[in-house]
Design a protein around this motif. Sequence first.
Motif, PDB file in Angstrom:
ATOM      1  N   GLY A 124       0.822  -1.215   0.000  1.00 15.42           N
ATOM      2  CA  GLY A 124       0.000   0.000   0.000  1.00 15.42           C
ATOM      3  C   GLY A 124       0.850   1.256   0.000  1.00 15.42           C
ATOM      4  N   VAL A 169       2.362   1.675  -3.462  1.00 19.34           N
ATOM      5  CA  VAL A 169       1.365   2.177  -4.416  1.00 19.34           C
ATOM      6  C   VAL A 169       1.236   3.691  -4.273  1.00 19.34           C
ATOM      7  CG1 VAL A 169      -1.104   2.228  -4.979  1.00 19.34           C
ATOM      8  CG2 VAL A 169       0.055   0.036  -4.646  1.00 19.34           C
ATOM      9  N   GLU A 220       1.202  -0.145  -8.908  1.00 14.79           N
ATOM     10  CA  GLU A 220      -0.148   0.310  -9.204  1.00 14.79           C
ATOM     11  C   GLU A 220      -1.153  -0.779  -8.862  1.00 14.79           C
ATOM     12  OE1 GLU A 220      -0.109   1.365 -13.300  1.00 14.79           O
ATOM     13  OE2 GLU A 220       0.050  -0.693 -14.026  1.00 14.79           O
ATOM     14  N   SER A 221      -2.313  -0.357  -8.372  1.00 18.56           N
ATOM     15  CA  SER A 221      -3.357  -1.294  -7.981  1.00 18.56           C
ATOM     16  C   SER A 221      -4.080  -1.832  -9.205  1.00 18.56           C
ATOM     17  CB  SER A 221      -4.368  -0.606  -7.053  1.00 18.56           C
ATOM     18  OG  SER A 221      -3.737  -0.169  -5.865  1.00 18.56           O
ATOM     19  N   ARG A 231      -7.530  -6.515  -6.728  1.00 16.45           N
ATOM     20  CA  ARG A 231      -6.927  -6.211  -5.432  1.00 16.45           C
ATOM     21  C   ARG A 231      -5.463  -6.624  -5.338  1.00 16.45           C
ATOM     22  NH1 ARG A 231     -10.801  -7.849  -0.524  1.00 16.45           N
ATOM     23  NH2 ARG A 231      -9.237  -6.558   0.536  1.00 16.45           N
ATOM     24  N   SER A 232      -4.887  -7.069  -6.436  1.00 14.39           N
ATOM     25  CA  SER A 232      -3.448  -7.300  -6.465  1.00 14.39           C
ATOM     26  C   SER A 232      -2.776  -6.042  -6.984  1.00 14.39           C
ATOM     27  CB  SER A 232      -3.105  -8.507  -7.347  1.00 14.39           C
ATOM     28  OG  SER A 232      -3.545  -8.287  -8.665  1.00 14.39           O
ATOM     29  N   VAL A 233      -1.465  -6.028  -7.005  1.00 10.03           N
ATOM     30  CA  VAL A 233      -0.731  -4.862  -7.498  1.00 10.03           C
ATOM     31  C   VAL A 233       0.319  -5.335  -8.496  1.00 10.03           C
ATOM     32  CG1 VAL A 233      -1.070  -3.584  -5.345  1.00 10.03           C
ATOM     33  CG2 VAL A 233       1.002  -4.947  -5.657  1.00 10.03           C
TER      34      VAL A 233
END
Length: 247
Positions: A67, A70, A76-77, A81-83
């Motif tokens: 988080g 990000v 980036e998201s 809900r993964s990045v």
Amino acid sequence: MRKDADIPAQGDDALSPVGRETLHDRVYAQLRQSLINGLFDAGDVLRIVDLADRLQTSTMPVREALGRLVSEQALESLPNRSVRVPLITRARLDDLARARILIEGQMVALALPNLTVDDFKVLKQINVDCDLAFEQHGKDIGRVTSALNQRFHFHIYHAARSQVLIPIVESLWLQSGAIIRKAAHIHDEQGGLAATNHHWALIDALERRDPAGALQSLSDDISRSFNLIRGRLEMAPGTAGDEVRHG
């Protein structure tokens, strides 16, 4: 008076459990450094459970670290809900290149009068190590040379003695890690001029106390990596020259 049970036996590590805050910070720092060093490629999806397994920790500090990254635009998201590590686009390349030349150029100018003979010895050795790494090639070429490249630049930048600018430069490198890794692989494939030739020119200008020459060498060095990626963007099939993933 302490009881015998409270006294660590000889040879014990006598380490205290890692506190929650310390663990979270350590997980964040490790992921952050991995991104700066180009451990991940553009487009790589980072899954919390996978990272927690690799770091041998729970998912909570990993989730918090992702988080934070990000929010720093290093990741980036995604809708699920993964990045992921951001894709390399022409607009992102141009923006990062401008910012890095501007900010890091100022760092070089501030560092120039503070660099010593010992500093130049360190910088030259890093360059030698980097040249050797490129000569040996290998699948880890991007990771190894990215780490050496970071050591080279930040040795100079820390001589600027600016507590305000260093975090800004780190943020730019955090967003550039995948680009530098990709550029190292492209350079290794194409060959040509030594990867460190602009570094040697930068050292020469700094030793001569030539700020204009140092800024030009830095600009050439940063631009080369970004130009290698631009060339690949133009060649990448199916992307219309707008983005490129790893590979």
